[in-house]
Every structure is written in structure tokens, then in C-alpha cells.
Motif scaffolding. Sequence first.
Motif, mmCIF file in Angstrom:
data_model
loop_
_atom_site.group_PDB
_atom_site.id
_atom_site.type_symbol
_atom_site.label_atom_id
_atom_site.label_comp_id
_atom_site.label_asym_id
_atom_site.label_seq_id
_atom_site.Cartn_x
_atom_site.Cartn_y
_atom_site.Cartn_z
ATOM 1 N N VAL A 138 0.840 -1.200 0.000
ATOM 2 C CA VAL A 138 0.000 0.000 0.000
ATOM 3 C C VAL A 138 0.873 1.248 0.000
ATOM 4 O O VAL A 138 0.610 2.212 -0.726
ATOM 5 C CB VAL A 138 -0.977 -0.009 1.202
ATOM 6 N N ALA A 139 1.938 1.243 0.799
ATOM 7 C CA ALA A 139 2.852 2.395 0.849
ATOM 8 C C ALA A 139 3.499 2.638 -0.507
ATOM 9 O O ALA A 139 3.645 3.791 -0.942
ATOM 10 C CB ALA A 139 3.920 2.180 1.919
ATOM 11 N N MET A 140 3.872 1.563 -1.210
ATOM 12 C CA MET A 140 4.454 1.725 -2.547
ATOM 13 C C MET A 140 3.448 2.329 -3.517
ATOM 14 O O MET A 140 3.797 3.191 -4.339
ATOM 15 C CB MET A 140 4.964 0.386 -3.071
ATOM 16 N N MET A 141 2.181 1.889 -3.439
ATOM 17 C CA MET A 141 1.158 2.439 -4.323
ATOM 18 C C MET A 141 0.942 3.921 -4.039
ATOM 19 O O MET A 141 0.801 4.723 -4.975
ATOM 20 C CB MET A 141 -0.154 1.667 -4.180
ATOM 21 N N VAL A 142 0.935 4.290 -2.774
ATOM 22 C CA VAL A 142 0.780 5.712 -2.409
ATOM 23 C C VAL A 142 1.966 6.518 -2.919
ATOM 24 O O VAL A 142 1.792 7.604 -3.481
ATOM 25 C CB VAL A 142 0.594 5.855 -0.883
ATOM 26 N N ALA A 143 3.168 5.996 -2.758
ATOM 27 C CA ALA A 143 4.367 6.698 -3.226
ATOM 28 C C ALA A 143 4.341 6.870 -4.738
ATOM 29 O O ALA A 143 4.653 7.946 -5.260
ATOM 30 C CB ALA A 143 5.633 5.950 -2.793
ATOM 31 N N ILE A 144 3.945 5.832 -5.465
ATOM 32 C CA ILE A 144 3.863 5.931 -6.929
ATOM 33 C C ILE A 144 2.809 6.944 -7.336
ATOM 34 O O ILE A 144 3.030 7.752 -8.236
ATOM 35 C CB ILE A 144 3.576 4.540 -7.538
ATOM 36 N N ALA A 145 1.662 6.925 -6.664
ATOM 37 C CA ALA A 145 0.598 7.879 -6.999
ATOM 38 C C ALA A 145 1.007 9.309 -6.684
ATOM 39 O O ALA A 145 0.645 10.237 -7.393
ATOM 40 C CB ALA A 145 -0.679 7.527 -6.243
#
Length: 147
Positions: A138-145
Motif C-alpha cells: 500500500v505504501a508503494m502504491m501511495v508513493a507511486i501515486a
Amino acid sequence: MEVSGYLNLAADVAHNFTDGLAIGASFLAGTGLGMVTAVTVLLHELPHEVGDFAILVQSGCSKRKAMRLQLVTALGAVAGAACSLLAERAGEAAMLGVLPFTAGGFIYVGTVSVIPELLRDAGPFQSLLQVLGLLAGVAMMVAIAHY
């Protein structure tokens, strides 16, 4: 070849088709998003295809035939990407449905096949590692977004 091999091939074509949809639609949304999606799909496909290869060999295929069949199923990704690109020409309304459709497919796969496997015979430490892995994703998805 046993029935499980044919079922695996059908599922793999459908899976690769949605991967292709995601890659094509992501590139239409932007080159950066497309590159991130392509790399992400590549990283999740490597172990997935090795597992599919093992299933095909166990279901009675020779290694050479299993490799050829895996190559044929990869054409599903090309077809999915082509559909995404054609959807752009069909109009904005068609394009708006492609990314949510593929996201829904990935959520479905996660909830139906991955989560039950994670919950099977998991001790407290293993459960903690799984939750930490989920939070890292989830943290990676937030960072990418965000970037």
C-alpha cells in the motif's frame, strides 16, 4: 495433458489479457505511469509464469511443449494492450472503463486466491509478516501515486 493443464492455460490467457489491458491503458494515461505498470507487471509475471510452467509439466507436458504454450498465452497480453489502444480511439467513455476493469480484476484475484492462501496455517509471526508486506505494498502504491 490433464484437464488442470488446459484450465491453467485458459486462466493464464485471461490473466495476461488483463495485464495487457493495464499496460496499454497506463501508457495512454502517461508514459511514466505506463513504465511503472510495465515494470510491475513484469515483476509479478516472472514467478507467476514459472509456477504455470510447473503446473503444465506436472499435468503431462514436456518442458519444450510447456515453454511453447507459455509463449502462446503471452499473446493474451498483446491482445489486451491492443484492445486498450483501440478503446482510446473508440472514445473517452470506453477508455474510462479500462483501468477500473483491470484494477477490479486484480482485486478479485487478490481476494479470491491470494488472501485465502495467506490465511491458511499462519502462525502469529507469519501473520505479522503478511500484514507488514500488505502495508508495504500500500505504501508503494501511495508513493507511486504521489510522485
